[in-house]
Design a protein around this motif. Structure first.
Motif, PDB file in Angstrom:
ATOM      1  N   LYS A 437      -0.209  -1.174   5.873  1.00  0.00           N
ATOM      2  CA  LYS A 437       0.436  -0.306   4.884  1.00  0.00           C
ATOM      3  C   LYS A 437       1.030   0.961   5.516  1.00  0.00           C
ATOM      4  O   LYS A 437       2.060   1.462   5.072  1.00  0.00           O
ATOM      5  CB  LYS A 437      -0.581   0.088   3.812  1.00  0.00           C
ATOM      6  CG  LYS A 437      -1.101  -1.079   2.992  1.00  0.00           C
ATOM      7  CD  LYS A 437      -0.022  -1.662   2.106  1.00  0.00           C
ATOM      8  CE  LYS A 437      -0.587  -2.782   1.252  1.00  0.00           C
ATOM      9  NZ  LYS A 437       0.461  -3.389   0.370  1.00  0.00           N
ATOM     10  N   TYR A 438       0.329   1.483   6.524  1.00  0.00           N
ATOM     11  CA  TYR A 438       0.768   2.707   7.201  1.00  0.00           C
ATOM     12  C   TYR A 438       0.765   2.456   8.711  1.00  0.00           C
ATOM     13  O   TYR A 438      -0.115   2.940   9.435  1.00  0.00           O
ATOM     14  CB  TYR A 438      -0.165   3.871   6.847  1.00  0.00           C
ATOM     15  CG  TYR A 438      -0.305   4.119   5.364  1.00  0.00           C
ATOM     16  CD1 TYR A 438       0.702   4.755   4.646  1.00  0.00           C
ATOM     17  CD2 TYR A 438      -1.457   3.722   4.683  1.00  0.00           C
ATOM     18  CE1 TYR A 438       0.574   4.986   3.278  1.00  0.00           C
ATOM     19  CE2 TYR A 438      -1.594   3.951   3.320  1.00  0.00           C
ATOM     20  CZ  TYR A 438      -0.578   4.577   2.615  1.00  0.00           C
ATOM     21  OH  TYR A 438      -0.708   4.799   1.266  1.00  0.00           O
ATOM     22  N   TRP A 441       0.159   5.225  11.561  1.00  0.00           N
ATOM     23  CA  TRP A 441      -1.069   6.024  11.646  1.00  0.00           C
ATOM     24  C   TRP A 441      -1.880   5.707  12.894  1.00  0.00           C
ATOM     25  O   TRP A 441      -2.279   6.599  13.637  1.00  0.00           O
ATOM     26  CB  TRP A 441      -1.930   5.798  10.396  1.00  0.00           C
ATOM     27  CG  TRP A 441      -1.405   6.469   9.165  1.00  0.00           C
ATOM     28  CD1 TRP A 441      -0.117   6.906   8.948  1.00  0.00           C
ATOM     29  CD2 TRP A 441      -2.144   6.771   7.978  1.00  0.00           C
ATOM     30  NE1 TRP A 441      -0.011   7.453   7.693  1.00  0.00           N
ATOM     31  CE2 TRP A 441      -1.230   7.387   7.076  1.00  0.00           C
ATOM     32  CE3 TRP A 441      -3.442   6.577   7.581  1.00  0.00           C
ATOM     33  CZ2 TRP A 441      -1.624   7.803   5.805  1.00  0.00           C
ATOM     34  CZ3 TRP A 441      -3.839   6.992   6.310  1.00  0.00           C
ATOM     35  CH2 TRP A 441      -2.941   7.613   5.437  1.00  0.00           C
ATOM     36  N   HIS A 464      -2.742  14.600   4.494  1.00  0.00           N
ATOM     37  CA  HIS A 464      -1.975  13.367   4.686  1.00  0.00           C
ATOM     38  C   HIS A 464      -2.623  12.228   3.887  1.00  0.00           C
ATOM     39  O   HIS A 464      -1.936  11.427   3.243  1.00  0.00           O
ATOM     40  CB  HIS A 464      -1.930  13.028   6.177  1.00  0.00           C
ATOM     41  CG  HIS A 464      -0.773  12.165   6.553  1.00  0.00           C
ATOM     42  ND1 HIS A 464      -0.182  12.206   7.794  1.00  0.00           N
ATOM     43  CD2 HIS A 464      -0.097  11.200   5.868  1.00  0.00           C
ATOM     44  CE1 HIS A 464       0.791  11.326   7.855  1.00  0.00           C
ATOM     45  NE2 HIS A 464       0.869  10.700   6.689  1.00  0.00           N
ATOM     46  N   THR A 468      -1.603   9.917  -0.322  1.00  0.00           N
ATOM     47  CA  THR A 468      -1.614   8.535  -0.830  1.00  0.00           C
ATOM     48  C   THR A 468      -2.008   8.495  -2.309  1.00  0.00           C
ATOM     49  O   THR A 468      -1.820   7.473  -2.970  1.00  0.00           O
ATOM     50  CB  THR A 468      -2.591   7.654  -0.027  1.00  0.00           C
ATOM     51  OG1 THR A 468      -3.948   8.065  -0.280  1.00  0.00           O
ATOM     52  CG2 THR A 468      -2.303   7.734   1.459  1.00  0.00           C
TER      53      THR A 468
END
Length: 657
Positions: A437-438, A441, A464, A468
């Motif tokens: 999803k990220y 990161w 951060h 979400t």
């Protein structure tokens, strides 16, 4: 009187027997002494040594483009080996039975059948009468607890509060069993996840633990974190303040600790308030209530800071006879850290389907001594491992960290100990699905492991994660709302200042110095290796030390109960010849970091001084904070708490006559 032949024989026999017994007793003494000596030598030679238990992987992948080449040290540097060892395990009372417990799956209070059998009591005979009381935090009081009415335990019960007290009496009315239980109760105002991209955050902190000491003492936990769940250890992480409070406040607010405040902490803009506004469950937990960060030498927090708050539990425990009769590190038959971890786990389990913000800092086993924290290693690892395997961290970013390294034990007086104090353990563990999803990161975390990071960056990373749960504009609105609630003008202006932190999930610049990271120069580790050690007889040593003593006595001037300070000796000193710009705005061509002992009070201090050279004369100037690096106990108790809170340095330099 004449001596007969018979008397002569007896006397002669006595003369023969006495040397015999003398030799015999001497032989027994020497044999015993030799046996004991050999035993202890053998025990010392074969004892488990940490340097043999830990496999240390030396890091050689330094990026030469990184301007801050902070030190990467072996956790078993020869200069500190004499200070590190395997700790003795916690031993709780063996003849103490658990007659009640709360089931971790259902949250129900119930009798422990095996405990009744072991104790000789029968559940069916009604020989014991047991009841429980719910424990409450009074409104606007951080120092007391209240107990609800006695509720008889007759079967399964679901208390309404997180904390309860249990007691059982026999037919004579004597209390034969008491205990405290902790289990988080779900609150209706907490929402569930809205979609599959939302995340929460959990800070599982240990007070006063450096990265190197975590590697030494928390061997199993370190292996699990780095090998089994692929956590990213930030090797360049540096603290920004001396002790817990000035390091945790930047972590939770993004701004520095403020000393000039109204001694009320309720309206400060903690990140947990932002998570709460988004419907997340929040928890703040520390043990040792006397030293909690908002309560030590302060008035505490008036309103309960988070939805779940563990302070009332430990207040109730420490006021009890059970605690006073328990072994060190225990509450009855149970190690205190297990109670702590189980409470955190209950919180995570009941909110498994909801966003959470958890901030915890376990203090007792690590605050004072560098080696004692190893006693919780296996249980800490089991807590993380079971929680991850049960999926209760599946929507949560985990921070395994310390607020700073050890500040008081003997290791702190070494150069390695100085660096350890400044570089606490910080590791970030992401759920596996986050990479999908990220995707940026994990890549950024990997890059940032060997770059300069600081406490302010934790706050930026938490924001951060918060993003979400909301959008950026909404987050800004919440920040402004929290600022508007601050009554004190100075406090409001302080927290309205821009944040200096950078998220771990975005690349930290290669060219970043301590000033940009919010790290004071006297805590900066970027210039380690550039210094030159000075001999104790060097004129700089005496001149710099005496200047600090003069500075101390200037602070003590007018405090009649405090003795004047004198220099005992210089322990070691380092000269930095490269120009350094310090927080006072001045650039010093040379600076000295010095460690010395002062009397009375037998205090060891560390100070940084800039060197000013004018018209051929040399003058030393104290820069920033001076740290006391050994215990000071109650030596300054003659001063009011308000004064000690406003000027913390007085705790270490005032020696009450």
């Amino acid at each position: 009187m004449k001596t007969t032949k018979k008397h002569k024989r007896i006397y002669s026999n006595q003369q023969t027997i006495e040397p015999y017994y003398t030799i015999r007793y001497l032989f027994i003494f020497i044999t015993t002494l030799t046996t004991v000596t050999v035993y202890h030598i053998h025990k010392e030679l074969v004892r488990p040594k940490l340097e043999h238990l830990v496999v240390y992987e030396n890091l050689t992948d330094r990026d030469p483009r990184v301007t801050c080449q902070f030190p990467i040290l072996n956790p078993f540097h020869p200069s500190i080996l004499k200070y590190v060892f395997v700790p003795k395990p916690i031993r709780c009372m063996e003849r103490s039975y658990r007659l009640t417990y709360i089931d971790m799956d259902t949250g129900l209070l119930q009798f422990n059948v095996s405990g009744f059998k072991e104790s000789g009591y029968s559940l069916d005979s009604n020989t014991l009468r047991c009841y429980y009381q719910e424990i409450y935090r009074p409104n606007e009081d951080d120092y007391r607890v209240e107990y609800g009415p006695q509720i008889p335990i007759t079967g399964l019960h679901e208390p309404r509060t997180d904390f309860i007290y249990v007691s059982c009496t026999n037919f004579l009315g004597f209390t034969v069993y008491s205990n405290f239980h902790a289990y988080a109760r779900r609150r209706p105002e907490v929402r569930k996840f809205k979609d599959d991209i939302e995340l929460g955050a959990a800070i599982i902190g240990i007070d006063s633990i450096s990265r190197l000491n975590f590697m030494r003492q928390m061997v199993n936990s370190y292996h699990f974190i780095t090998e089994e769940v692929d956590g990213d250890v930030l090797h360049g992480f540096t603290k920004v303040g001396e002790n817990t409070f000035p390091n945790v406040i930047p972590m939770l607010t993004g701004r520095s600790f403020i000393t000039e405040h109204n001694n009320r902490f309720d309206d400060w803009p903690y990140i947990w308030k932002d998570f709460s506004k988004e419907g997340a469950a929040t928890l703040y937990a520390e043990d040792q209530p006397e030293f909690n960060m908002f309560d030590y030498l302060a008035k505490g927090i008036t309103l309960q800071p988070t939805l779940h708050y563990m302070r009332p539990y430990w207040l109730a425990v420490e006021q009890s006879m059970l605690y006073k009769m328990s072994s060190p590190g225990c509450l009855g038959p149970t190690p205190k850290h297990l109670i702590y971890f189980n409470y955190l786990k209950s919180f995570l389990k009941i909110y498994k389907d909801s966003p959470v913000f958890l901030f915890s800092l376990f203090n007792e086993v690590s605050h004072d001594f560098v080696n004692t924290v190893g006693v919780i290693d296996l249980d800490y690892m089991k807590f993380l491992k079971s929680s991850i395997h049960e999926g209760i961290f599946n929507r949560t970013v985990i921070f395994v960290l310390g607020d700073h390294g050890n500040r008081m034990d003997f290791i702190r007086r070494t150069k390695v100990g100085t660096i350890e104090d400044r570089m606490p353990m910080v590791t970030v563990i992401l759920p596996e699905w986050v990479s999908m999803k990220y995707p940026s990161w994990k890549a950024s975390l990997r890059e940032n492991r060997m770059r300069l990071t600081s406490t302010y960056d934790i706050y930026a990373t938490l924001r951060h994660i918060l993003s979400t749960l909301n959008n950026q504009s909404k987050s800004t609105d919440i920040e402004q709302y929290l600022l508007n609630n601050i009554q004190d003008k100075n406090v409001k202006n302080h927290f309205a200042a821009p944040c200096t932190g950078l998220s771990f999930f975005e690349p930290v610049p290669l060219v970043r110095d301590c000033n940009e990271a919010g790290i004071a120069q006297w805590l900066c580790v970027c210039h380690e290796g550039q210094q030159k050690r000075l001999e104790q007889e060097h004129p700089y040593c005496l001149a710099a030390s005496n200047e600090v003593i003069r500075y101390f006595n200037e602070l003590l001037d007018g405090l009649e109960n405090c003795a004047k300070m004198k220099l005992a000796f210089v322990e070691h000193a380092y000269l930095y010849e490269a120009p350094q710009k310090y927080d006072d705005g001045k650039v010093y061509e040379k600076s000295v970091q010095i460690t010395f002992k002062a009397i009375p009070g037998n205090g060891y201090f560390e100070a940084t001084l800039g060197m000013e050279i004018k018209n051929g004369s040399r003058k030393f100037v104290v820069i920033g904070q001076v740290f006391r690096i050994n215990k000071y106990g109650h030596q300054a108790d003659c001063l009011p708490r308000t004064m000690l809170a406003k000027m913390p340095i007085l705790k270490g330099i005032c020696y009450c006559d």
